[in-house]
Design a protein around this motif. Sequence first.
Motif, PDB file in Angstrom:
ATOM      1  N   UNK A   1      20.638   3.973  22.918  1.00 54.42           N
ATOM      2  CA  UNK A   1      19.714   3.913  21.997  1.00 54.42           C
ATOM      3  C   UNK A   1      18.563   2.821  22.352  1.00 54.42           C
ATOM      4  N   UNK A   2      17.373   2.929  21.691  1.00 55.14           N
ATOM      5  CA  UNK A   2      16.483   1.614  21.779  1.00 55.14           C
ATOM      6  C   UNK A   2      15.843   1.908  20.136  1.00 55.14           C
ATOM      7  N   UNK A   3      14.926   0.829  19.559  1.00 57.11           N
ATOM      8  CA  UNK A   3      14.307   0.661  18.680  1.00 57.11           C
ATOM      9  C   UNK A   3      12.974   0.827  18.995  1.00 57.11           C
ATOM     10  N   UNK A   4      12.301   1.966  18.563  1.00 56.29           N
ATOM     11  CA  UNK A   4      10.879   2.196  18.903  1.00 56.29           C
ATOM     12  C   UNK A   4      10.051   1.455  17.736  1.00 56.29           C
ATOM     13  N   UNK A   5       9.216   0.495  18.191  1.00 51.35           N
ATOM     14  CA  UNK A   5       8.308  -0.062  17.195  1.00 51.35           C
ATOM     15  C   UNK A   5       6.923   0.457  17.081  1.00 51.35           C
ATOM     16  N   UNK A   6       6.492   0.769  16.022  1.00 50.05           N
ATOM     17  CA  UNK A   6       5.085   1.621  15.721  1.00 50.05           C
ATOM     18  C   UNK A   6       4.263   0.921  14.648  1.00 50.05           C
ATOM     19  N   UNK A   7       3.032   0.958  14.920  1.00 49.81           N
ATOM     20  CA  UNK A   7       2.267   0.521  13.626  1.00 49.81           C
ATOM     21  C   UNK A   7       2.387   1.397  12.389  1.00 49.81           C
ATOM     22  N   UNK A   8       2.138   0.614  11.187  1.00 46.50           N
ATOM     23  CA  UNK A   8       1.900   1.347   9.999  1.00 46.50           C
ATOM     24  C   UNK A   8       0.818   2.293  10.109  1.00 46.50           C
ATOM     25  N   UNK A   9       0.629   3.452   9.499  1.00 47.23           N
ATOM     26  CA  UNK A   9      -0.512   4.448   9.676  1.00 47.23           C
ATOM     27  C   UNK A   9      -1.557   3.862   9.051  1.00 47.23           C
ATOM     28  N   UNK A  10      -1.372   2.984   8.233  1.00 47.84           N
ATOM     29  CA  UNK A  10      -2.418   2.430   7.243  1.00 47.84           C
ATOM     30  C   UNK A  10      -2.880   1.220   7.884  1.00 47.84           C
ATOM     31  N   UNK A  11      -2.284   0.405   9.036  1.00 45.48           N
ATOM     32  CA  UNK A  11      -2.747  -0.723   9.307  1.00 45.48           C
ATOM     33  C   UNK A  11      -4.373  -0.559   9.921  1.00 45.48           C
ATOM     34  N   UNK A  12      -4.638   0.533  10.854  1.00 46.64           N
ATOM     35  CA  UNK A  12      -5.924   0.388  11.353  1.00 46.64           C
ATOM     36  C   UNK A  12      -7.142   0.726  10.336  1.00 46.64           C
ATOM     37  N   UNK A  13      -6.698   1.505   9.569  1.00 41.95           N
ATOM     38  CA  UNK A  13      -7.688   1.826   8.441  1.00 41.95           C
ATOM     39  C   UNK A  13      -7.888   0.841   7.474  1.00 41.95           C
ATOM     40  N   UNK A  14      -6.916   0.350   6.688  1.00 43.22           N
ATOM     41  CA  UNK A  14      -7.136  -0.737   5.802  1.00 43.22           C
ATOM     42  C   UNK A  14      -7.277  -2.074   6.169  1.00 43.22           C
ATOM     43  N   UNK A  15      -6.537  -2.326   7.504  1.00 41.17           N
ATOM     44  CA  UNK A  15      -6.519  -3.999   7.728  1.00 41.17           C
ATOM     45  C   UNK A  15      -6.928  -4.263   9.017  1.00 41.17           C
ATOM     46  N   UNK A  16      -7.570  -3.206   9.656  1.00 38.85           N
ATOM     47  CA  UNK A  16      -8.205  -3.328  11.160  1.00 38.85           C
ATOM     48  C   UNK A  16      -7.059  -3.967  12.285  1.00 38.85           C
ATOM     49  N   UNK A  17      -5.890  -3.620  11.945  1.00 35.47           N
ATOM     50  CA  UNK A  17      -4.484  -4.082  12.869  1.00 35.47           C
ATOM     51  C   UNK A  17      -4.378  -3.047  13.714  1.00 35.47           C
TER      52      UNK A  17
END
Length: 181
Positions: free
Chosen positions: A92-108
């Motif tokens: 197994x591995x742990x996939x790290x992903x952005x929160x869907x709101x980060x680009x829109x709300x926080x520019x991350x």
Amino acid sequence: MIIVIRGFEVVSKYSGEKIILPKRATKNAAGYDFCAAEDFIVPSVWKKNFVKILWSRFHQKKLTAADYVEAQEELRPFLVPTGIKAYMQSNEFLLLANRSSNPLKRSLILPNGVGIVDADYYDNESNEGEIFFQLLNFGLKDLVIKKGERIGQGIFMPFLLAENEKEPLAQREGGFGSSGK
């Protein structure tokens, strides 16, 4: 005999610091929300040296190697600590992903799109397996992330091996970015 499947622990560096273990927000959520382990500033990419490069290129001005080095320093992603390590099965591995709101709300954004935490990253000698989120702030202002704010999510995933793979490659000998060396 207790068989440990997968989960999260706080790394010793943050022992007693009230670190929030990743959890799913809803019953059907796939991802476990990760929080920042401490207050952290993610600088904006729109700093003097980066803007200087854009302006100079647009106006066809000559740039030096030092100009590019200075600008590149401002464009690098920052590693936001979580204080968390993950244990899982060897397949197994742990996939790290952005929160869907980060680009829109926080520019991350996660500049690499996703992160992969291998099972042998857990308890490595370099950083005990602490998980960091690589973030880039394309907003106009520096962004302050407060301790305990959700910064990304992790999803446990199985993986398959090629049938003709030869016996194991090398053993992990480090922390972040150490596989494949």
